[in-house]
Design a protein around this motif. Sequence first.
Motif, PDB file in Angstrom:
ATOM      1  N   SER A 200       0.821  -1.212   0.000  1.00 13.54           N
ATOM      2  CA  SER A 200       0.000   0.000   0.000  1.00 13.54           C
ATOM      3  C   SER A 200       0.855   1.263   0.000  1.00 13.54           C
ATOM      4  CB  SER A 200      -0.902   0.006   1.234  1.00 13.54           C
ATOM      5  OG  SER A 200      -1.633   1.210   1.324  1.00 13.54           O
ATOM      6  N   LEU A 201       0.262   2.348  -0.494  1.00 10.51           N
ATOM      7  CA  LEU A 201       0.895   3.662  -0.380  1.00 10.51           C
ATOM      8  C   LEU A 201       1.103   4.014   1.080  1.00 10.51           C
ATOM      9  CD1 LEU A 201      -0.939   5.956  -2.975  1.00 10.51           C
ATOM     10  CD2 LEU A 201       1.470   5.345  -2.977  1.00 10.51           C
ATOM     11  N   ASP A 202       2.003   4.942   1.346  1.00  6.82           N
ATOM     12  CA  ASP A 202       2.257   5.368   2.715  1.00  6.82           C
ATOM     13  C   ASP A 202       1.024   6.052   3.302  1.00  6.82           C
ATOM     14  OD1 ASP A 202       2.892   8.593   2.463  1.00  6.82           O
ATOM     15  OD2 ASP A 202       3.421   7.456   0.680  1.00  6.82           O
ATOM     16  N   HIS A 203       0.920   6.014   4.617  1.00  2.00           N
ATOM     17  CA  HIS A 203      -0.250   6.543   5.328  1.00  2.00           C
ATOM     18  C   HIS A 203      -0.452   8.034   5.065  1.00  2.00           C
ATOM     19  CE1 HIS A 203      -3.239   7.011   8.494  1.00  2.00           C
ATOM     20  NE2 HIS A 203      -2.520   8.006   8.983  1.00  2.00           N
ATOM     21  N   GLU A 204       0.643   8.786   4.999  1.00  8.28           N
ATOM     22  CA  GLU A 204       0.542  10.235   4.788  1.00  8.28           C
ATOM     23  C   GLU A 204      -0.138  10.564   3.452  1.00  8.28           C
ATOM     24  OE1 GLU A 204       3.417  14.220   4.463  1.00  8.28           O
ATOM     25  OE2 GLU A 204       4.276  12.253   4.916  1.00  8.28           O
ATOM     26  N   THR A 205       0.256   9.868   2.389  1.00  5.05           N
ATOM     27  CA  THR A 205      -0.340  10.118   1.072  1.00  5.05           C
ATOM     28  C   THR A 205      -1.816   9.737   1.061  1.00  5.05           C
ATOM     29  OG1 THR A 205       1.778   9.737  -0.041  1.00  5.05           O
ATOM     30  CG2 THR A 205      -0.206   9.578  -1.381  1.00  5.05           C
ATOM     31  N   LYS A 208      -3.921  12.329   2.801  1.00  3.01           N
ATOM     32  CA  LYS A 208      -4.155  13.520   1.981  1.00  3.01           C
ATOM     33  C   LYS A 208      -5.269  13.278   0.969  1.00  3.01           C
ATOM     34  CE  LYS A 208       0.514  15.527   2.165  1.00  3.01           C
ATOM     35  NZ  LYS A 208       1.730  15.850   1.364  1.00  3.01           N
ATOM     36  N   VAL A 209      -5.239  12.110   0.332  1.00  2.00           N
ATOM     37  CA  VAL A 209      -6.278  11.771  -0.643  1.00  2.00           C
ATOM     38  C   VAL A 209      -7.641  11.694   0.044  1.00  2.00           C
ATOM     39  CG1 VAL A 209      -7.105  10.012  -2.244  1.00  2.00           C
ATOM     40  CG2 VAL A 209      -4.670  10.539  -2.139  1.00  2.00           C
ATOM     41  N   GLU A 210      -7.677  11.059   1.204  1.00  2.00           N
ATOM     42  CA  GLU A 210      -8.937  10.936   1.944  1.00  2.00           C
ATOM     43  C   GLU A 210      -9.513  12.313   2.292  1.00  2.00           C
ATOM     44  OE1 GLU A 210     -10.648   8.890   6.081  1.00  2.00           O
ATOM     45  OE2 GLU A 210      -8.499   8.900   5.640  1.00  2.00           O
ATOM     46  N   ILE A 220     -20.934  11.779   0.214  1.00  3.41           N
ATOM     47  CA  ILE A 220     -21.616  11.427   1.455  1.00  3.41           C
ATOM     48  C   ILE A 220     -20.793  10.444   2.281  1.00  3.41           C
ATOM     49  CG2 ILE A 220     -23.734  10.471   2.447  1.00  3.41           C
ATOM     50  CD1 ILE A 220     -24.051  13.128   0.936  1.00  3.41           C
ATOM     51  N   GLU A 221     -20.088   9.543   1.587  1.00  6.23           N
ATOM     52  CA  GLU A 221     -19.317   8.512   2.293  1.00  6.23           C
ATOM     53  C   GLU A 221     -18.162   8.030   1.429  1.00  6.23           C
ATOM     54  OE1 GLU A 221     -19.893   3.969   4.096  1.00  6.23           O
ATOM     55  OE2 GLU A 221     -21.629   5.107   3.376  1.00  6.23           O
ATOM     56  N   LEU A 222     -17.013   7.809   2.066  1.00  8.43           N
ATOM     57  CA  LEU A 222     -15.863   7.179   1.426  1.00  8.43           C
ATOM     58  C   LEU A 222     -15.832   5.733   1.909  1.00  8.43           C
ATOM     59  CD1 LEU A 222     -13.231   7.148  -0.210  1.00  8.43           C
ATOM     60  CD2 LEU A 222     -12.059   8.072   1.801  1.00  8.43           C
ATOM     61  N   LYS A 223     -16.209   4.805   1.025  1.00  7.79           N
ATOM     62  CA  LYS A 223     -16.330   3.407   1.435  1.00  7.79           C
ATOM     63  C   LYS A 223     -15.002   2.677   1.426  1.00  7.79           C
ATOM     64  CE  LYS A 223     -19.873   1.070  -0.023  1.00  7.79           C
ATOM     65  NZ  LYS A 223     -20.839   0.394  -0.922  1.00  7.79           N
ATOM     66  N   LYS A 224     -14.130   3.030   0.481  1.00 10.44           N
ATOM     67  CA  LYS A 224     -12.869   2.306   0.349  1.00 10.44           C
ATOM     68  C   LYS A 224     -11.834   3.197  -0.319  1.00 10.44           C
ATOM     69  CE  LYS A 224     -10.964  -1.897  -1.829  1.00 10.44           C
ATOM     70  NZ  LYS A 224     -11.265  -3.022  -2.735  1.00 10.44           N
ATOM     71  N   LEU A 225     -10.592   3.115   0.146  1.00 16.28           N
ATOM     72  CA  LEU A 225      -9.494   3.877  -0.451  1.00 16.28           C
ATOM     73  C   LEU A 225      -8.231   3.031  -0.417  1.00 16.28           C
ATOM     74  CD1 LEU A 225      -8.277   6.501  -1.609  1.00 16.28           C
ATOM     75  CD2 LEU A 225      -7.887   7.247   0.746  1.00 16.28           C
ATOM     76  N   THR A 226      -7.663   2.772  -1.582  1.00 16.02           N
ATOM     77  CA  THR A 226      -6.419   2.014  -1.674  1.00 16.02           C
ATOM     78  C   THR A 226      -5.469   2.722  -2.641  1.00 16.02           C
ATOM     79  OG1 THR A 226      -7.294   0.623  -3.457  1.00 16.02           O
ATOM     80  CG2 THR A 226      -7.517  -0.206  -1.207  1.00 16.02           C
ATOM     81  N   GLY A 227      -4.198   2.393  -2.546  1.00 19.80           N
ATOM     82  CA  GLY A 227      -3.207   2.983  -3.442  1.00 19.80           C
ATOM     83  C   GLY A 227      -1.936   2.157  -3.438  1.00 19.80           C
TER      84      GLY A 227
END
Length: 410
Positions: A200-205, A208-210, A220-227
Amino acid sequence: MEVSERTALMGMALNFFIFGIKYVSASASGSIALKAEAFHTLADFIASLTVFVGLKIAKRKTKAFPYGLYKIENLMSVVVALVIIYSGYEIVLEAINAGATELKNSPIAIASLVIAIIATYVFSRYERRVGKKINSPILLADSAHIHTDVLSNAVVLIAIITSLIGYQLDKIAAFIVAGFIFKTGVQMFLDGIRVLLDASLDHETLSKVEKIILETPQVIELKKLTGRNSGRFKFIEADIILKAYYLEKAHFIVDGIENRIKDKIKNIDHILIHYEPLQKEETVYAFPLTEDKALINSHFGESPYFMLVKFKVGETIASEVDIINNPYIKIEKGKGILAAELLTQNLIDYIILKNDFNSKGPAYVFSNSNTAIVVVDERTPEEALERLGLGYDANTVVDKEKLIVEAIKF
């Protein structure tokens, strides 16, 4: 030619030049250690050539590799890391096997090593700055490799100087430096392998995206975020729920999110955002009210109260009617925008007005949140809803006298 490629070419030229002066000095002095270091530098030249080839190949995209060959950089980083580890192994063997050697022309050997140390140190710092600036793992790996050459050159220099004054400290120094070299090589190897295995991408990046996604009013909602990383580039994927009922509007919102992410974060190659509309079980109509709570107020921002009328999907009689206070009525500037933001937090679908907005602020807030603006001639909410084929029972009205717990912005 890109800056990364120019830097790699400079590394090749530097290593070939240093190999030349070391080999000549080793031949003149008879130093076995210096001769070994010269061939070590020749290996560095080959490594730099590998870096250049990796950079050239990495940016290409083909039908077979539509996402690019960016990971060639990380693969080459692993190769360079193995070269670093092998260099440490060479130094250990040299320290173990080296015997006493009578040197000739020591000043020439010392001068060549001083030149090599200064040149490699300056270039490794430069290459590291470039690698950090463009986020290139292969340049960072090569800069770390060249930096280890400063240490290995120092080991040989110490060996030559101490032999002149009768002390043999080169073996101890060689083992110490070899430890640093192994540590650097193993770290670079693990970093390269991590990307090759799609870690996975680093937590900091990701944070920022989140933040960028959640700051979008329609989300309304962010269900999933990966990188993940691929070479110096980043690939991001997200699943979101949007308050958007039209496909064209949803595309526009998602395009805006992607552009903001690319503006804020470097080296984004690809963003894939999956979106789905908000599945609401009710439709909410909002009215600005006069002081007596009976009429539709002609001045949106000056309204002391707002009525929220909620209808279950498919029903024409309201299931709930709330009257809430406007906590921003006494604010001198921006009260209309703040009131609009307050209503959008209640997920209203329609704002019913006597007059259209004179200023663009509230209209912009409602447009961003996909709230439809309806201008009517009727005086009361009951009359306006009746024209729309809707209604409510007066007994369902809940008058919320308490101010909404909301941080008022002055």
